[in-house]
Each structure stands twice: as C-alpha cells, then as structure tokens.
Motif scaffolding. Structure first.
Motif, PDB file in Angstrom:
ATOM      1  N   UNK A 147      31.104  40.607  46.133  1.00 46.75           N
ATOM      2  CA  UNK A 147      30.885  39.621  47.171  1.00 46.75           C
ATOM      3  C   UNK A 147      29.435  39.739  47.632  1.00 46.75           C
ATOM      4  N   UNK A 148      28.957  38.742  48.362  1.00 47.08           N
ATOM      5  CA  UNK A 148      27.611  38.811  48.907  1.00 47.08           C
ATOM      6  C   UNK A 148      27.565  38.153  50.271  1.00 47.08           C
ATOM      7  N   UNK A 149      26.587  38.585  51.052  1.00 49.04           N
ATOM      8  CA  UNK A 149      26.405  38.019  52.386  1.00 49.04           C
ATOM      9  C   UNK A 149      24.929  37.849  52.649  1.00 49.04           C
ATOM     10  N   UNK A 169      32.633  35.155  48.016  1.00 42.78           N
ATOM     11  CA  UNK A 169      33.036  35.647  46.717  1.00 42.78           C
ATOM     12  C   UNK A 169      31.959  35.366  45.676  1.00 42.78           C
ATOM     13  N   UNK A 170      31.754  36.333  44.774  1.00 38.83           N
ATOM     14  CA  UNK A 170      30.818  36.159  43.674  1.00 38.83           C
ATOM     15  C   UNK A 170      31.557  36.228  42.332  1.00 38.83           C
ATOM     16  N   UNK A 171      32.278  37.320  42.096  1.00 39.38           N
ATOM     17  CA  UNK A 171      32.945  37.508  40.811  1.00 39.38           C
ATOM     18  C   UNK A 171      34.070  38.517  40.952  1.00 39.38           C
ATOM     19  N   UNK A 172      35.050  38.415  40.047  1.00 40.50           N
ATOM     20  CA  UNK A 172      36.170  39.350  40.047  1.00 40.50           C
ATOM     21  C   UNK A 172      36.585  39.636  38.609  1.00 40.50           C
ATOM     22  N   UNK A 173      37.150  40.826  38.399  1.00 37.35           N
ATOM     23  CA  UNK A 173      37.613  41.227  37.072  1.00 37.35           C
ATOM     24  C   UNK A 173      38.949  41.943  37.234  1.00 37.35           C
ATOM     25  N   UNK A 174      39.891  41.663  36.330  1.00 36.79           N
ATOM     26  CA  UNK A 174      41.196  42.296  36.463  1.00 36.79           C
ATOM     27  C   UNK A 174      41.159  43.712  35.869  1.00 36.79           C
ATOM     28  N   UNK A 175      42.312  44.360  35.838  1.00 37.85           N
ATOM     29  CA  UNK A 175      42.326  45.786  35.561  1.00 37.85           C
ATOM     30  C   UNK A 175      41.795  46.152  34.183  1.00 37.85           C
ATOM     31  N   UNK A 176      42.055  45.328  33.189  1.00 31.29           N
ATOM     32  CA  UNK A 176      41.634  45.688  31.833  1.00 31.29           C
ATOM     33  C   UNK A 176      40.439  44.882  31.352  1.00 31.29           C
ATOM     34  N   UNK A 177      39.876  44.069  32.231  1.00 24.51           N
ATOM     35  CA  UNK A 177      38.701  43.298  31.860  1.00 24.51           C
ATOM     36  C   UNK A 177      38.986  42.033  31.088  1.00 24.51           C
ATOM     37  N   UNK A 178      40.263  41.736  30.856  1.00 17.25           N
ATOM     38  CA  UNK A 178      40.608  40.558  30.060  1.00 17.25           C
ATOM     39  C   UNK A 178      40.400  39.263  30.835  1.00 17.25           C
ATOM     40  N   UNK A 183      20.140  33.378  45.729  1.00 16.30           N
ATOM     41  CA  UNK A 183      20.974  34.549  45.425  1.00 16.30           C
ATOM     42  C   UNK A 183      20.637  35.729  46.345  1.00 16.30           C
ATOM     43  N   UNK A 184      19.603  35.595  47.149  1.00 13.92           N
ATOM     44  CA  UNK A 184      19.214  36.662  48.064  1.00 13.92           C
ATOM     45  C   UNK A 184      20.335  36.950  49.048  1.00 13.92           C
ATOM     46  N   UNK A 185      20.771  38.216  49.075  1.00 10.80           N
ATOM     47  CA  UNK A 185      21.888  38.612  49.935  1.00 10.80           C
ATOM     48  C   UNK A 185      22.111  40.117  49.774  1.00 10.80           C
ATOM     49  N   UNK A 186      22.978  40.635  50.618  1.00 10.17           N
ATOM     50  CA  UNK A 186      23.509  41.975  50.402  1.00 10.17           C
ATOM     51  C   UNK A 186      24.756  41.816  49.530  1.00 10.17           C
ATOM     52  N   UNK A 187      24.828  42.588  48.458  1.00  9.89           N
ATOM     53  CA  UNK A 187      25.938  42.501  47.519  1.00  9.89           C
ATOM     54  C   UNK A 187      26.871  43.692  47.712  1.00  9.89           C
ATOM     55  N   UNK A 188      28.157  43.392  47.806  1.00 12.54           N
ATOM     56  CA  UNK A 188      29.183  44.400  48.043  1.00 12.54           C
ATOM     57  C   UNK A 188      30.186  44.416  46.896  1.00 12.54           C
TER      58      UNK A 188
END
Length: 126
Positions: free
Chosen positions: A37-39, A47-56, A90-95
């Motif tokens: 995530x970013x702020x 929200x920026x991006x998400x990945x599930x447990x196995x990367x699929x 895209x400038x932000x703090x990324x978490x």
C-alpha cells in the motif's frame, strides 16, 4: 506476532526504477497473502498490489498496472515490489502488510490486512 520491515525506498527521477523489499520475522508468511500500500501527503492510504500465498495470483491498482511487479520468496520470508517507469505521482510512503486470512486470494482492502511495516519513502522527481 509478525514484524515487517520495508527497505529500498529513495529518490529517483521520473522514468527510473526502484525495488522495494519487505522482510518478515516472528512468523512464517507462507500461508498468507501479502500486499503493498502507499500513502501520499494529505491523502488516504491506498492499495498498490497484492500476491497470494504461492504467488500464482496477483492484483494491481490500475495506476500501477504494467509498471509494478509484486513477487515473494518463501525461502527468505520476504516480498518485493519492482517499480519501473516511475512517475511523480508515485511519490508516497510505501507499506507492506500481511493478510488476516489464509492467502488463497489477493486482497485490496486495508481491513483485510493484520500486520504492517513502518513504511519506506519513495520520492520521484520530475
């Protein structure tokens, strides 16, 4: 308890690239989905991006699709965000964050995440 530490942020010119890392300790992340995530100043965390447990499965915000790539490394208990063609917006703090539930899916809502890192600053100059 999970501790997350982001790194890799910095100052870059527009069009440049950065690779963020998120290292976890205290618990294995293998069964959880992970997210970035970013702020930006004066704005809500998004929200920026998400990945599930196995990367699929991965998902991205429309604003970063095609430019950012999320990945994870189970052996290192870590996650990454490769950011290419960076823009001033895209400038932000990324978490980085771990999901509350077991990670068969990707998650976009802040409420779906239980543990958060302290953030790393990304600044893109025009």
């Amino acid at each position: 308890q999970v501790q997350l530490v982001e790194s890799g942020g910095g100052l870059v010119q527009a069009g440049g690239s950065l690779r963020l890392s998120c290292a976890a300790s205290g618990r294995t992340l293998h069964v959880h989905s992970l997210g970035w995530f970013r702020q930006a100043p004066g704005k809500e965390r998004e929200f920026v991006a998400s990945i599930n447990w196995n990367g699929a499965n991965t998902s991205y915000a429309d604003s970063v699709k095609g430019r950012f790539t999320i990945s994870r490394d189970h052996a290192k208990n870590a996650m990454y965000l490769q950011m290419n063609n960076l823009k001033p917006e895209d400038t932000a703090i990324y978490y980085c964050a771990t999901s509350r539930l077991y990670g068969t899916e990707t998650y976009r809502a802040i409420a779906d995440y239980a543990y958060w890192g302290q953030g790393t600053q990304v600044t893109v100059s025009s």
